[in-house]
Design an enzyme around this catalytic site. Structure first.
Site, PDB file in Angstrom:
ATOM      1  N   ILE A 157       0.833  -1.202   0.000  1.00 11.11           N
ATOM      2  CA  ILE A 157       0.000   0.000   0.000  1.00 11.11           C
ATOM      3  C   ILE A 157       0.868   1.253   0.000  1.00 11.11           C
ATOM      4  CG2 ILE A 157      -1.864   1.229   1.149  1.00 11.11           C
ATOM      5  CD1 ILE A 157      -2.554  -1.582  -0.053  1.00 11.11           C
ATOM      6  N   GLU A 242      -6.194   6.416 -13.218  1.00 10.02           N
ATOM      7  CA  GLU A 242      -4.980   5.864 -12.608  1.00 10.02           C
ATOM      8  C   GLU A 242      -4.007   5.413 -13.685  1.00 10.02           C
ATOM      9  OE1 GLU A 242      -3.554   2.053  -9.850  1.00 10.02           O
ATOM     10  OE2 GLU A 242      -5.691   2.548 -10.017  1.00 10.02           O
TER      11      GLU A 242
END
Length: 380
Positions: A157, A242
């Protein structure tokens, strides 16, 4: 609203000035520390470089999408790909998710603080047993009265160590496949949330990349992002931005590698002559320049498609696949022209090469991009 070339270049000058003053002198020490200081985000926010295309009512500048991409372009070109990765997640993934899917309460709670740098955003998709296959996630959100209990873990992450809010993909109905996936905005100050270790990587050393753990984290139903069970569809809807941002980063990162290589080959001598005087070097540089410019043209087309709300998933996959593969070719070819010095970490080209490798993996691997494109041609 469209930006004029003059406005974009003025903004670009401001971005370059900020990076030269506030990032370049400290970047190596941040790489060694394997994390950026939180204060950097506050400085970025104060300079107006976070969430720049977000509406003014939520703390942004209300600028056209192209301005947000200028930030990505220059951060990548100057060789700060770890920062480009963090900023893309924060400004071009998490903030748009909340803006497009969030309630007014969620927008007011998070977006202004994200634009100022007070709250850093992360997106929690990947798990130890589920990477590209997002339908295979195990993190659960179980209804409990007027709230949900979240249990599970995430890995890889970006912004994990600093995140104040995580857009979190969970399973609210494990039997419903993709239709059982729900997104939440998760405040990392909640009891039961825990950050794991800052993971060690081949490249992007300054980008904090973490494990996250959830042990009966209680979130209100008001933290559901979008529709219950609509998470997988929401993810698909938001992926084009993205992947386009990653494509922009790839082209400009390759451009930066070329600039470093031209500088080196025109000053470094072999056999009494600059390396750039040899035909092999000249032809390699010509090939690299051509590769970059062809892909830049397609990225510019896709950027306009996105600004016009005409960008589809297949086009996003094509541009992400093409540009990141090109970036790998270019950074490898550039390192080769440095010879043995290219393998030494004191030369920035080594970082360009190492950092570029992840771009073919995150945001959807090259293999997944090929599958997305193939399905649009011949189905499953």
């Amino acid at each position: 609203m469209e930006a004029s070339p003059e406005e974009l270049e003025l903004f670009r000058d401001n971005v370059i000035r900020f990076l030269s003053d506030e990032v370049e002198p400290y970047y190596e020490q941040w790489e060694r520390a394997s994390i950026f200081p939180k204060e950097l985000y506050l400085k970025l926010g104060e300079a107006g470089l976070l969430c720049v295309d977000q509406p003014e009512e939520y703390g942004g500048a209300g600028a056209p999408f192209a301005f947000s991409m200028v930030v990505v372009e220059e951060v990548s070109r100057m060789g700060f790909l770890a920062l480009a990765s963090n900023l893309t997640v924060h400004s071009d993934i998490v903030a748009p998710y909340i803006l497009h899917l969030g309630s007014e309460e969620q927008k007011k709670k998070y977006l202004s603080r994200m634009a100022s740098g007070e709250c850093i955003g992360a997106i929690g998709m990947t798990e130890p047993g589920a990477g590209s296959d997002l339908q295979g996630i195990k993190t659960s959100a179980t209804a409990d009265g007027d709230s949900y209990l979240i249990n599970g873990s995430k890995t890889f992450i970006t912004n994990g160590q600093h995140a104040g809010v995580v857009v979190l993909a969970t399973k609210t109905d494990p039997k419903a496949g993709g239709k059982g996936t729900t997104l939440f905005t998760l405040d990392t100050s909640l009891p039961g949330f825990k950050r794991g270790r800052n993971l060690e990587k081949i490249g992007l050393h300054a980008a904090d990349t973490s494990e996250l753990f959830f042990d009966n984290v209680r979130v209100g139903a008001n933290e559901v992002l979008g529709r219950i069970g609509g998470g997988f569809g929401h993810l698909i809807d938001e992926l084009p931005r993205e992947r386009l941002a990653l494509a922009v980063s790839a082209v400009w990162h390759a451009q930066g590698a070329l600039e470093k290589t031209i500088e080196y080959t025109t000053t470094r001598k072999a056999f009494g002559n600059p390396i750039a005087s040899f035909q092999n070097t000249r032809f390699e540089l010509a090939k690299i320049k051509t590769d970059i410019e062809i892909h830049r043209a397609y990225v510019e087309k896709c950027t306009q498609l996105y600004a016009d709300k005409k960008m589809d998933a297949t086009t996003a996959a094509i541009v992400k696949l093409a540009t990141t593969e090109m970036e790998g070719r270019v950074t490898d070819a550039c390192l080769q022209l440095f010879g043995g010095y290219g393998y030494m970490t004191e030369y920035p080209i080594s970082r360009y090469w190492a950092d570029a490798r992840i771009q073919r993996i995150y945001g959807g691997t090259s293999e997944i991009m090929k599958e997305v494109i193939a399905r649009s041609l011949v189905g499953r």
